[in-house]
Design a protein around this motif. Sequence first.
Motif, PDB file in Angstrom:
ATOM      1  N   CYS A  43       0.859  -1.191   0.000  1.00 35.41           N
ATOM      2  CA  CYS A  43       0.000   0.000   0.000  1.00 35.41           C
ATOM      3  C   CYS A  43       0.894   1.239   0.000  1.00 35.41           C
ATOM      4  O   CYS A  43       1.868   1.308   0.749  1.00 35.41           O
ATOM      5  CB  CYS A  43      -0.883  -0.026   1.249  1.00 35.41           C
ATOM      6  N   ALA A  44       0.571   2.206  -0.857  1.00 34.80           N
ATOM      7  CA  ALA A  44       1.412   3.397  -1.008  1.00 34.80           C
ATOM      8  C   ALA A  44       1.465   4.230   0.273  1.00 34.80           C
ATOM      9  O   ALA A  44       2.402   4.993   0.490  1.00 34.80           O
ATOM     10  CB  ALA A  44       0.903   4.251  -2.162  1.00 34.80           C
ATOM     11  N   VAL A  45       0.477   4.072   1.147  1.00 33.83           N
ATOM     12  CA  VAL A  45       0.459   4.847   2.385  1.00 33.83           C
ATOM     13  C   VAL A  45       1.027   4.052   3.557  1.00 33.83           C
ATOM     14  O   VAL A  45       1.999   4.449   4.184  1.00 33.83           O
ATOM     15  CB  VAL A  45      -0.972   5.336   2.715  1.00 33.83           C
ATOM     16  N   CYS A  46       0.443   2.882   3.838  1.00 35.94           N
ATOM     17  CA  CYS A  46       0.813   2.195   5.084  1.00 35.94           C
ATOM     18  C   CYS A  46       1.768   1.018   4.888  1.00 35.94           C
ATOM     19  O   CYS A  46       2.375   0.548   5.830  1.00 35.94           O
ATOM     20  CB  CYS A  46      -0.447   1.742   5.826  1.00 35.94           C
ATOM     21  N   CYS A  93      -4.353   0.064   0.291  1.00 35.01           N
ATOM     22  CA  CYS A  93      -4.873  -1.210   0.778  1.00 35.01           C
ATOM     23  C   CYS A  93      -6.334  -1.046   1.210  1.00 35.01           C
ATOM     24  O   CYS A  93      -6.849   0.067   1.308  1.00 35.01           O
ATOM     25  CB  CYS A  93      -4.029  -1.720   1.942  1.00 35.01           C
ATOM     26  N   ALA A  94      -6.981  -2.167   1.484  1.00 31.85           N
ATOM     27  CA  ALA A  94      -8.402  -2.157   1.850  1.00 31.85           C
ATOM     28  C   ALA A  94      -8.646  -1.352   3.123  1.00 31.85           C
ATOM     29  O   ALA A  94      -9.679  -0.691   3.267  1.00 31.85           O
ATOM     30  CB  ALA A  94      -8.895  -3.592   2.033  1.00 31.85           C
ATOM     31  N   ILE A  95      -7.674  -1.367   4.050  1.00 32.72           N
ATOM     32  CA  ILE A  95      -7.868  -0.653   5.316  1.00 32.72           C
ATOM     33  C   ILE A  95      -7.762   0.857   5.105  1.00 32.72           C
ATOM     34  O   ILE A  95      -8.598   1.623   5.588  1.00 32.72           O
ATOM     35  CB  ILE A  95      -6.845  -1.141   6.369  1.00 32.72           C
ATOM     36  N   CYS A  96      -6.736   1.296   4.360  1.00 37.81           N
ATOM     37  CA  CYS A  96      -6.582   2.740   4.107  1.00 37.81           C
ATOM     38  C   CYS A  96      -7.772   3.288   3.316  1.00 37.81           C
ATOM     39  O   CYS A  96      -8.112   4.463   3.425  1.00 37.81           O
ATOM     40  CB  CYS A  96      -5.278   3.007   3.357  1.00 37.81           C
ATOM     41  N   GLN A  97      -8.401   2.423   2.496  1.00 39.77           N
ATOM     42  CA  GLN A  97      -9.539   2.856   1.686  1.00 39.77           C
ATOM     43  C   GLN A  97     -10.852   2.856   2.454  1.00 39.77           C
ATOM     44  O   GLN A  97     -11.830   3.447   2.009  1.00 39.77           O
ATOM     45  CB  GLN A  97      -9.709   1.915   0.477  1.00 39.77           C
ATOM     46  N   ASP A  98     -10.852   2.163   3.611  1.00 31.86           N
ATOM     47  CA  ASP A  98     -12.105   1.958   4.338  1.00 31.86           C
ATOM     48  C   ASP A  98     -12.533   3.232   5.075  1.00 31.86           C
ATOM     49  O   ASP A  98     -11.838   3.688   5.985  1.00 31.86           O
ATOM     50  CB  ASP A  98     -11.883   0.796   5.330  1.00 31.86           C
ATOM     51  N   TYR A 146      -9.394  -3.673  16.991  1.00 29.19           N
ATOM     52  CA  TYR A 146      -8.711  -2.448  16.569  1.00 29.19           C
ATOM     53  C   TYR A 146      -9.373  -1.909  15.312  1.00 29.19           C
ATOM     54  O   TYR A 146      -9.631  -2.661  14.375  1.00 29.19           O
ATOM     55  CB  TYR A 146      -7.228  -2.726  16.309  1.00 29.19           C
ATOM     56  N   LYS A 147      -9.671  -0.636  15.297  1.00 31.87           N
ATOM     57  CA  LYS A 147     -10.401  -0.058  14.160  1.00 31.87           C
ATOM     58  C   LYS A 147      -9.675   1.118  13.536  1.00 31.87           C
ATOM     59  O   LYS A 147     -10.242   1.860  12.738  1.00 31.87           O
ATOM     60  CB  LYS A 147     -11.809   0.395  14.621  1.00 31.87           C
ATOM     61  N   GLY A 148      -8.410   1.328  13.934  1.00 33.37           N
ATOM     62  CA  GLY A 148      -7.656   2.452  13.395  1.00 33.37           C
ATOM     63  C   GLY A 148      -6.872   2.093  12.139  1.00 33.37           C
ATOM     64  O   GLY A 148      -7.184   1.113  11.458  1.00 33.37           O
ATOM     65  N   LEU A 149      -5.845   2.883  11.850  1.00 36.89           N
ATOM     66  CA  LEU A 149      -5.001   2.653  10.676  1.00 36.89           C
ATOM     67  C   LEU A 149      -3.698   1.967  11.095  1.00 36.89           C
ATOM     68  O   LEU A 149      -3.440   1.796  12.288  1.00 36.89           O
ATOM     69  CB  LEU A 149      -4.690   3.993   9.997  1.00 36.89           C
ATOM     70  N   TYR A 150      -2.899   1.577  10.109  1.00 43.06           N
ATOM     71  CA  TYR A 150      -1.625   0.895  10.378  1.00 43.06           C
ATOM     72  C   TYR A 150      -0.470   1.604   9.694  1.00 43.06           C
ATOM     73  O   TYR A 150      -0.664   2.404   8.769  1.00 43.06           O
ATOM     74  CB  TYR A 150      -1.678  -0.542   9.854  1.00 43.06           C
ATOM     75  N   LEU A 205      14.211   1.227   7.653  1.00 38.82           N
ATOM     76  CA  LEU A 205      12.793   1.046   7.981  1.00 38.82           C
ATOM     77  C   LEU A 205      11.979   2.192   7.371  1.00 38.82           C
ATOM     78  O   LEU A 205      12.526   3.218   6.986  1.00 38.82           O
ATOM     79  CB  LEU A 205      12.604   1.003   9.498  1.00 38.82           C
ATOM     80  N   ARG A 206      10.658   2.025   7.303  1.00 40.75           N
ATOM     81  CA  ARG A 206       9.806   3.057   6.706  1.00 40.75           C
ATOM     82  C   ARG A 206       9.445   4.123   7.761  1.00 40.75           C
ATOM     83  O   ARG A 206       8.275   4.385   8.020  1.00 40.75           O
ATOM     84  CB  ARG A 206       8.550   2.412   6.101  1.00 40.75           C
ATOM     85  N   ILE A 207      10.511   4.696   8.362  1.00 38.18           N
ATOM     86  CA  ILE A 207      10.308   5.691   9.422  1.00 38.18           C
ATOM     87  C   ILE A 207      10.103   7.074   8.817  1.00 38.18           C
ATOM     88  O   ILE A 207       9.316   7.879   9.334  1.00 38.18           O
ATOM     89  CB  ILE A 207      11.500   5.662  10.416  1.00 38.18           C
ATOM     90  N   LYS A 208      10.786   7.355   7.687  1.00 36.50           N
ATOM     91  CA  LYS A 208      10.595   8.636   7.006  1.00 36.50           C
ATOM     92  C   LYS A 208       9.136   8.769   6.572  1.00 36.50           C
ATOM     93  O   LYS A 208       8.498   9.802   6.774  1.00 36.50           O
ATOM     94  CB  LYS A 208      11.514   8.708   5.779  1.00 36.50           C
TER      95      LYS A 208
END
Lengths: 201, 201
Positions: free
Chosen positions: A60-63, A72-77, A103-107, A125-128
């Motif tokens: 997923c380009a975001v998470c 991903c399905a979660i970021c789109q939800d 849990y109902k938040g984002l990742y 790691l994807r810290i940036k």
Amino acid sequence: MAATQYPQALQHVMSFFSRLPGVGRRSAERLALAMMAWPEQQTEQFGQALLELKNKVRPCAVCGNYAEDELCAICQDPDRQRGVLCVVEQASQIIVLENSGSYKGLYHVLGGKLSPLSGKGPEELRIKELAVRLRQGEISEMIIATSPDVEGEATAHYLAQEFAALPMTITRIASGVPAGADLNFADAATITMALSGRHKL
Amino acid sequence: MAATQYPQALQHVMSFFSRLPGVGRRSAERLALAMMAWPEQQTEQFGQALLELKNKVRPCAVCGNYAEDELCAICQDPDRQRGVLCVVEQASQIIVLENSGSYKGLYHVLGGKLSPLSGKGPEELRIKELAVRLRQGEISEMIIATSPDVEGEATAHYLAQEFAALPMTITRIASGVPAGADLNFADAATITMALSGRHKL
């Protein structure tokens, strides 16, 4: 030792099976031979599914979760809580958290944990990407769900320090004796974590 | 339970893994996720290998062993003893015998064993093909290497009766306590076989 070997094409399939975790030479042999008894179509469909796997599934380009689209399905939800962000090491751990249903938040997937011994620093790691998301100011709580081992704890503390200045709460998932476990079989580190994390009843 | 699932393409791969023997839903998940960490090229090569498997590997036209040509490597080998024929249930058992390094004859794959309960009669096995080979008169000994279980023994006795009139020796592989095994852990059936098959020292 063996005068005769399996046909090349069969050995080839065995060699790929044996690269999977927990699959030794004998298991790879067993799996490939079992596949010889499959209907031809089924083997072909499996092959096709593998060819499509990497084309169809990407981060997923975001998470960083597994995604079939750009997000991903979660970021789109639209029903997810957009103010809570749970940081995990691997995309596969998202499913574990999702399956709990609690849990109902984002990742945010880090893609590993800090490991000075194997030369894995913050840049690996994807810290940036995490920093970019947090600085947008929409997140009010970041839950750090890295593993409760030495490297996971180190990663959690690094993240807590790194983002301490941001106006949000930073929390860490609880560690302790697992639900349903027998205390007799809990190791010392788990007992220590369970004691230090004790709360009033 | 899970609000979010794996992407379709990933679930598809998992479903194929779970059809392999000894691979449950959780193992299939683990194997497919491990594959997500593979270099893209390796996953593609695995898929390609599966697509080629059924095209490239077929039963040997004579013995039924795995073959890449019309005849398998053993039937093609001029150094094999052509007067001895070892009858096995499955092609996969040929490799087990070959790995022992103690057999240099030919093979015949039955494709199973007689099993009245699951409706497997002589017509379902490659016995007609065996008869054709034996009637050519080149075989002086047929070694029956079906498994030492009820169905394997029944199959061995059926074959011995069926071909009793032919001018050749019919033998059965020995059963007993496995090499290197502790007698303490041998089951009663194995002990019975070991005793009835005893020989002078």
